[in-house]
Design a protein around this motif. Structure first.
Motif, short mmCIF file in Angstrom:
data_model
loop_
_atom_site.label_atom_id
_atom_site.label_comp_id
_atom_site.label_asym_id
_atom_site.label_seq_id
_atom_site.Cartn_x
_atom_site.Cartn_y
_atom_site.Cartn_z
N GLU A 191 76.24 45.15 38.71
CA GLU A 191 76.49 45.97 39.70
C GLU A 191 76.67 47.48 39.74
O GLU A 191 77.40 47.76 38.67
N SER A 192 76.11 48.17 40.51
CA SER A 192 76.61 49.66 40.43
C SER A 192 77.75 49.66 41.20
O SER A 192 78.12 48.98 42.32
N PRO A 193 78.79 50.38 40.69
CA PRO A 193 80.35 50.47 41.25
C PRO A 193 80.38 50.86 42.50
O PRO A 193 81.35 50.89 43.51
N LEU B 258 66.85 54.15 53.00
CA LEU B 258 68.04 54.01 52.43
C LEU B 258 68.00 54.57 51.02
O LEU B 258 67.38 54.42 50.36
N PRO B 259 69.32 55.31 50.59
CA PRO B 259 69.28 55.56 49.09
C PRO B 259 69.51 54.51 48.29
O PRO B 259 69.92 53.41 49.00
N PRO B 260 69.38 54.47 46.99
CA PRO B 260 69.31 53.12 46.34
C PRO B 260 70.78 52.52 46.26
O PRO B 260 70.92 51.48 45.89
N THR B 261 71.87 53.35 46.24
CA THR B 261 73.25 52.96 46.37
C THR B 261 74.03 53.37 47.46
O THR B 261 73.55 54.33 48.04
N PRO B 262 75.34 52.90 47.52
CA PRO B 262 76.27 53.45 48.54
C PRO B 262 76.50 54.77 47.95
O PRO B 262 76.51 54.98 46.82
N ILE B 263 77.05 55.64 48.89
CA ILE B 263 77.62 57.02 48.21
C ILE B 263 78.89 57.38 48.39
O ILE B 263 79.60 58.41 48.13
N ALA B 264 79.52 56.13 48.66
CA ALA B 264 81.06 56.15 49.03
C ALA B 264 81.64 55.00 49.04
O ALA B 264 80.73 53.83 49.51
#
Length: 345
Positions: free
Chosen positions: A164-166, A288-294
């Protein structure tokens, strides 16, 4: 009986009375001194906020630590008597215990018998990036740093989230911890809390959202989180992004561009930054971007799942923490000229 004998007996009688009075006085003084110990507060200062009782420590060891720290001047005897009186003798637990102003010896003994160890709080702030979260964890008082030397991938594997991306995966909330807990313990709890929240809120989402998965909702919520901290604007801003996604328009949101710039961002965003392509540049890439940004908080997630309805497709920051919304490009351009270029007409 001779006068000598009578006088001798009288003297011994007087001595006996005096001895009894002395004993009674000593007992009385001892009782009063013990009562002063029981009811008087410990000498707690800012330099002695806690006492750390190691495993295997007995009451004498604890009293020794308190005396060394100048929290008490009383020896073990009174402490032992008080422990027996409170029925806690032999029941004291290891751990770190808070020393607070006004606390009496009995308060401390009862806390130790109940294992009421000192708890500290760590707060994950809404809108933090994972980098900021790790920096804050590294500074947390009395928190064991088991993950400090791990890279993001290894850290996620350690908390049971391999692959998972953190970013965005940890719920902003306040987490209590005790001495001996580690940074990984807090991250593990925050990760579980975010997963449970998404599992709860996702099935309750509005229908026909352009979001395929709970992770998509997390990404959108993170953008909403970075765009506004105002409760009255979250759903409205989410509505703008949802309609842009439904209309296959670029999101064109600055926080994603800034996130994609990484350490290159120095506090200002320039026109060239908007045209420099990165996976997070929503001016150059659709969707959407690839992951959340925050790390989005619950209100931002709820806004992403229940966006406000309407026709608005644009918004501009007014400079006072609020935004002005518009439905047409012409209106939007006028708002940009007014609020960003200061050319209001």
């Amino acid at each position: 009986m001779s006068r000598v004998n009578m006088r001798g007996r009288a003297i011994w009688g007087v001595l006996a009375v005096l001895v009894l009075l002395a004993v009674a006085g000593g007992v009385g003084y001892g009782w009063m001194d013990y009562q002063r110990f029981v009811h008087g507060p410990l000498a707690v200062t800012e330099q002695t906020p806690s006492v750390d009782v190691g495993k295997g420590s007995n009451l004498r060891d604890v009293v020794g630590m308190l005396r060394d720290a100048h929290v008490t001047q009383t020896g073990p005897l009174y402490w032992r008597v008080l422990a027996e009186q409170l029925h806690v003798a032999g029941r004291l637990h290891a751990g770190e215990y808070a020393l607070t102003v006004g606390m009496t010896p009995g308060d401390l003994l009862l806390n130790m018998a109940a294992g009421k160890v000192l708890q500290r709080n760590f707060t994950i702030v809404d809108g933090w990036s994972f980098k900021e979260l790790r920096q804050a964890l590294a500074k947390a008082d009395k928190l064991r740093q088991d993950g400090a030397q791990l890279d993001d991938a290894a850290l996620m594997a350690k908390i049971g989230a391999t692959g998972e991306s953190p970013e965005g995966r940890f719920l902003p909330e306040t987490y209590a911890y005790v001495k001996g807990d580690s940074d990984l313990d807090i991250l593990r709890r925050a990760h579980v809390a975010m997963t449970k929240m998404l599992d709860t809120l996702w099935p309750q989402r509005d229908q026909d959202l352009p979001l395929a998965t709970p992770y998509d909702a997390l990404i959108l919520a993170s953008i909403v989180e970075k765009e506004t901290g105002r409760a009255d604007e979250r759903a409205r801003i989410a509505g703008v992004f949802v309609r842009r996604l439904q209309s296959h328009m670029l999101l064109q949101t600055d926080p994603t561009v800034i996130y994609g710039m990484g350490d290159a961002y120095a506090g200002n965003i320039h026109k060239s930054d908007l045209t420099t392509d990165t996976p997070y540049n929503t001016y150059t890439r659709p969707g959407l971007p690839p992951t959340p940004i925050a790390m989005p908080g619950k209100p931002a997630i709820e806004a992403a799942l229940h966006p406000a309805t309407g026709t608005e497709l644009y918004f501009v920051a007014k400079g006072d923490g609020t935004h002005v919304f518009s439905s047409t490009l012409d209106e939007h351009n006028r708002n940009v000229a007014c609020y960003q270029l200061k050319r209001c007409q």
